[in-house]
Design a protein around this motif. Structure first.
Motif, PDB file in Angstrom:
ATOM      1  N   GLY A  54       0.795  -1.223   0.000  1.00 15.59           N
ATOM      2  CA  GLY A  54       0.000   0.000   0.000  1.00 15.59           C
ATOM      3  C   GLY A  54       0.824   1.268   0.000  1.00 15.59           C
ATOM      4  O   GLY A  54       0.460   2.248  -0.665  1.00 15.59           O
ATOM      5  N   HIS A  55       1.927   1.284   0.719  1.00 13.77           N
ATOM      6  CA  HIS A  55       2.762   2.481   0.751  1.00 13.77           C
ATOM      7  C   HIS A  55       3.324   2.798  -0.631  1.00 13.77           C
ATOM      8  O   HIS A  55       3.378   3.962  -1.038  1.00 13.77           O
ATOM      9  CB  HIS A  55       3.913   2.320   1.750  1.00 13.77           C
ATOM     10  N   THR A  56       3.737   1.780  -1.358  1.00 12.28           N
ATOM     11  CA  THR A  56       4.286   1.991  -2.695  1.00 12.28           C
ATOM     12  C   THR A  56       3.211   2.507  -3.643  1.00 12.28           C
ATOM     13  O   THR A  56       3.445   3.457  -4.390  1.00 12.28           O
ATOM     14  CB  THR A  56       4.909   0.686  -3.235  1.00 12.28           C
ATOM     15  N   ALA A  57       2.029   1.915  -3.599  1.00 10.08           N
ATOM     16  CA  ALA A  57       0.927   2.351  -4.467  1.00 10.08           C
ATOM     17  C   ALA A  57       0.563   3.802  -4.178  1.00 10.08           C
ATOM     18  O   ALA A  57       0.368   4.603  -5.110  1.00 10.08           O
ATOM     19  CB  ALA A  57      -0.287   1.443  -4.267  1.00 10.08           C
ATOM     20  N   GLU A  58       0.485   4.169  -2.904  1.00 11.01           N
ATOM     21  CA  GLU A  58       0.158   5.551  -2.536  1.00 11.01           C
ATOM     22  C   GLU A  58       1.251   6.515  -2.994  1.00 11.01           C
ATOM     23  O   GLU A  58       0.960   7.611  -3.459  1.00 11.01           O
ATOM     24  CB  GLU A  58      -0.025   5.675  -1.029  1.00 11.01           C
ATOM     25  N   MET A  59       2.502   6.117  -2.851  1.00 14.39           N
ATOM     26  CA  MET A  59       3.601   6.991  -3.263  1.00 14.39           C
ATOM     27  C   MET A  59       3.556   7.261  -4.755  1.00 14.39           C
ATOM     28  O   MET A  59       3.698   8.400  -5.201  1.00 14.39           O
ATOM     29  CB  MET A  59       4.955   6.383  -2.878  1.00 14.39           C
ATOM     30  N   PHE A  60       3.334   6.230  -5.562  1.00 16.19           N
ATOM     31  CA  PHE A  60       3.286   6.447  -7.002  1.00 16.19           C
ATOM     32  C   PHE A  60       2.043   7.225  -7.414  1.00 16.19           C
ATOM     33  O   PHE A  60       2.073   7.968  -8.388  1.00 16.19           O
ATOM     34  CB  PHE A  60       3.406   5.124  -7.765  1.00 16.19           C
ATOM     35  N   PHE A  61       0.961   7.104  -6.661  1.00 14.42           N
ATOM     36  CA  PHE A  61      -0.219   7.937  -6.898  1.00 14.42           C
ATOM     37  C   PHE A  61       0.146   9.402  -6.663  1.00 14.42           C
ATOM     38  O   PHE A  61      -0.204  10.276  -7.458  1.00 14.42           O
ATOM     39  CB  PHE A  61      -1.370   7.511  -5.974  1.00 14.42           C
ATOM     40  N   PHE A 145      11.104  12.139  -0.698  1.00 18.65           N
ATOM     41  CA  PHE A 145       9.662  11.891  -0.713  1.00 18.65           C
ATOM     42  C   PHE A 145       9.389  10.612   0.080  1.00 18.65           C
ATOM     43  O   PHE A 145       9.990   9.579  -0.196  1.00 18.65           O
ATOM     44  CB  PHE A 145       9.147  11.671  -2.146  1.00 18.65           C
ATOM     45  N   THR A 146       8.482  10.680   1.026  1.00 19.97           N
ATOM     46  CA  THR A 146       8.119   9.489   1.794  1.00 19.97           C
ATOM     47  C   THR A 146       6.665   9.574   2.225  1.00 19.97           C
ATOM     48  O   THR A 146       6.078  10.654   2.292  1.00 19.97           O
ATOM     49  CB  THR A 146       9.039   9.293   3.018  1.00 19.97           C
ATOM     50  N   ASN A 147       6.099   8.417   2.502  1.00 18.51           N
ATOM     51  CA  ASN A 147       4.735   8.390   3.022  1.00 18.51           C
ATOM     52  C   ASN A 147       4.609   7.447   4.209  1.00 18.51           C
ATOM     53  O   ASN A 147       3.545   6.959   4.514  1.00 18.51           O
ATOM     54  CB  ASN A 147       3.725   8.038   1.922  1.00 18.51           C
ATOM     55  N   PRO A 154      15.040   5.589   9.157  1.00 13.32           N
ATOM     56  CA  PRO A 154      16.479   5.878   9.096  1.00 13.32           C
ATOM     57  C   PRO A 154      16.849   6.879   7.998  1.00 13.32           C
ATOM     58  O   PRO A 154      17.750   7.689   8.174  1.00 13.32           O
ATOM     59  CB  PRO A 154      17.119   4.518   8.818  1.00 13.32           C
ATOM     60  N   ILE A 155      16.136   6.858   6.886  1.00  6.67           N
ATOM     61  CA  ILE A 155      16.416   7.783   5.781  1.00  6.67           C
ATOM     62  C   ILE A 155      16.108   9.212   6.201  1.00  6.67           C
ATOM     63  O   ILE A 155      16.894  10.136   5.968  1.00  6.67           O
ATOM     64  CB  ILE A 155      15.611   7.399   4.521  1.00  6.67           C
ATOM     65  N   VAL A 156      14.965   9.427   6.835  1.00  3.17           N
ATOM     66  CA  VAL A 156      14.583  10.765   7.280  1.00  3.17           C
ATOM     67  C   VAL A 156      15.546  11.255   8.365  1.00  3.17           C
ATOM     68  O   VAL A 156      15.948  12.421   8.373  1.00  3.17           O
ATOM     69  CB  VAL A 156      13.115  10.786   7.755  1.00  3.17           C
ATOM     70  N   CYS A 157      15.938  10.368   9.266  1.00  4.18           N
ATOM     71  CA  CYS A 157      16.931  10.744  10.293  1.00  4.18           C
ATOM     72  C   CYS A 157      18.237  11.185   9.637  1.00  4.18           C
ATOM     73  O   CYS A 157      18.836  12.189  10.043  1.00  4.18           O
ATOM     74  CB  CYS A 157      17.193   9.587  11.243  1.00  4.18           C
ATOM     75  N   ALA A 158      18.676  10.467   8.628  1.00  6.11           N
ATOM     76  CA  ALA A 158      19.912  10.820   7.920  1.00  6.11           C
ATOM     77  C   ALA A 158      19.769  12.156   7.197  1.00  6.11           C
ATOM     78  O   ALA A 158      20.700  12.963   7.180  1.00  6.11           O
ATOM     79  CB  ALA A 158      20.291   9.711   6.938  1.00  6.11           C
ATOM     80  N   ALA A 159      18.590  12.409   6.616  1.00  5.21           N
ATOM     81  CA  ALA A 159      18.357  13.688   5.926  1.00  5.21           C
ATOM     82  C   ALA A 159      18.421  14.852   6.913  1.00  5.21           C
ATOM     83  O   ALA A 159      19.038  15.889   6.631  1.00  5.21           O
ATOM     84  CB  ALA A 159      16.998  13.658   5.221  1.00  5.21           C
ATOM     85  N   TYR A 160      17.805  14.689   8.066  1.00  9.11           N
ATOM     86  CA  TYR A 160      17.861  15.746   9.074  1.00  9.11           C
ATOM     87  C   TYR A 160      19.259  15.888   9.663  1.00  9.11           C
ATOM     88  O   TYR A 160      19.679  16.990  10.018  1.00  9.11           O
ATOM     89  CB  TYR A 160      16.825  15.516  10.170  1.00  9.11           C
ATOM     90  N   PHE A 161      19.991  14.809   9.732  1.00  8.88           N
ATOM     91  CA  PHE A 161      21.370  14.857  10.227  1.00  8.88           C
ATOM     92  C   PHE A 161      22.233  15.654   9.251  1.00  8.88           C
ATOM     93  O   PHE A 161      23.062  16.470   9.665  1.00  8.88           O
ATOM     94  CB  PHE A 161      21.906  13.437  10.425  1.00  8.88           C
ATOM     95  N   VAL A 172      12.263  17.273   3.318  1.00  6.79           N
ATOM     96  CA  VAL A 172      11.556  16.008   3.484  1.00  6.79           C
ATOM     97  C   VAL A 172      10.084  16.281   3.233  1.00  6.79           C
ATOM     98  O   VAL A 172       9.476  17.116   3.907  1.00  6.79           O
ATOM     99  CB  VAL A 172      11.765  15.415   4.892  1.00  6.79           C
ATOM    100  N   VAL A 173       9.537  15.594   2.244  1.00  6.33           N
ATOM    101  CA  VAL A 173       8.115  15.718   1.925  1.00  6.33           C
ATOM    102  C   VAL A 173       7.439  14.436   2.361  1.00  6.33           C
ATOM    103  O   VAL A 173       7.719  13.362   1.833  1.00  6.33           O
ATOM    104  CB  VAL A 173       7.894  15.963   0.415  1.00  6.33           C
ATOM    105  N   TYR A 174       6.565  14.556   3.349  1.00  5.62           N
ATOM    106  CA  TYR A 174       5.842  13.415   3.878  1.00  5.62           C
ATOM    107  C   TYR A 174       4.383  13.569   3.504  1.00  5.62           C
ATOM    108  O   TYR A 174       3.788  14.617   3.729  1.00  5.62           O
ATOM    109  CB  TYR A 174       5.993  13.361   5.407  1.00  5.62           C
ATOM    110  N   SER A 175       3.801  12.541   2.933  1.00  2.48           N
ATOM    111  CA  SER A 175       2.375  12.599   2.611  1.00  2.48           C
ATOM    112  C   SER A 175       1.674  11.459   3.340  1.00  2.48           C
ATOM    113  O   SER A 175       2.187  10.348   3.412  1.00  2.48           O
ATOM    114  CB  SER A 175       2.140  12.513   1.106  1.00  2.48           C
ATOM    115  N   GLU A 176       0.521  11.761   3.853  1.00  2.00           N
ATOM    116  CA  GLU A 176      -0.286  10.778   4.567  1.00  2.00           C
ATOM    117  C   GLU A 176      -1.647  10.725   3.918  1.00  2.00           C
ATOM    118  O   GLU A 176      -2.209  11.762   3.583  1.00  2.00           O
ATOM    119  CB  GLU A 176      -0.408  11.168   6.040  1.00  2.00           C
ATOM    120  N   SER A 177      -2.171   9.564   3.741  1.00  3.55           N
ATOM    121  CA  SER A 177      -3.517   9.445   3.181  1.00  3.55           C
ATOM    122  C   SER A 177      -4.468   8.979   4.266  1.00  3.55           C
ATOM    123  O   SER A 177      -4.075   8.282   5.214  1.00  3.55           O
ATOM    124  CB  SER A 177      -3.515   8.442   2.020  1.00  3.55           C
ATOM    125  N   PHE A 178      -5.668   9.389   4.138  1.00  2.00           N
ATOM    126  CA  PHE A 178      -6.688   9.015   5.130  1.00  2.00           C
ATOM    127  C   PHE A 178      -7.820   8.255   4.474  1.00  2.00           C
ATOM    128  O   PHE A 178      -8.122   8.381   3.357  1.00  2.00           O
ATOM    129  CB  PHE A 178      -7.261  10.271   5.800  1.00  2.00           C
TER     130      PHE A 178
END
Length: 178
Positions: A54-61, A145-147, A154-161, A172-178
């Protein structure tokens, strides 16, 4: 008696470093936005974190909404967990449709497997952090890009580091679907 000198030296170093640390934290907090690739002809180095199912499908959407500018503005690297079976093929499919080159896919250890205990996940997350920090700090992207799959922690932690060290201001662009 030598422990007293050691303690005094440690306190002196901390007192000397404290203003620098506070200045860096304050500069990060007060920073408003970021000037990422002002040149419209410059491609943004991007990392797209894919999860399973589901995370992959949402990301490509979500990424499909950028279809008009994807080819011209983004140079993506897809990050998938080493145990993920389907995301690599989905990235290839997406790049064939919207991109202009084969998908660049990197595999990193999964931070936590589904059903894994929280106690053992501490160790697997630390292991994943080593690979993630190496991946991000060796070639810091402009944008991540992450959802929310567990692989992204770990990727987001490294980006902020990287941002905290002043290497690069990684968005960091985080998207959440409801």
């Amino acid at each position: 008696m030598t422990w007293m000198y050691t303690t005094s030296a440690l306190v002196l170093v901390l007192v000397a470093l404290l203003p620098l640390i506070l200045w860096r934290i304050l500069s990060l907090l007060l920073r408003r936005g970021c000037q990422v690739a002002r040149n419209p002809h410059c491609k943004l180095q991007s990392v797209v974190v894919l999860g399973s199912g589901g995370h992959t499908a949402e990301m490509f959407f979500d990424l499909a909404t950028l279809a008009e500018v994807w080819r011209e503005r983004f140079s993506p690297t897809y990050i998938v967990a080493d145990t993920d079976k389907g995301s690599h093929a989905k990235a290839e499919e997406f790049e064939k449709r919207y991109g202009n080159s084969p998908a660049n896919v990197l595999r990193i250890p999964r931070a936590r497997e589904v059903g894994q205990s929280y106690v053992t996940s501490v160790f697997t997350t630390l292991f994943a952090c080593i690979f993630s920090f190496k991946t991000i700090l060796m070639n810091p992207p402009d944008i991540v890009f992450t959802n929310g799959p567990g692989t992204c922690v770990p990727i987001v932690c490294a980006a902020y580091f990287a941002r905290m060290l002043g290497i690069k201001h990684v968005l960091v662009v985080y998207s959440e679907s409801f």
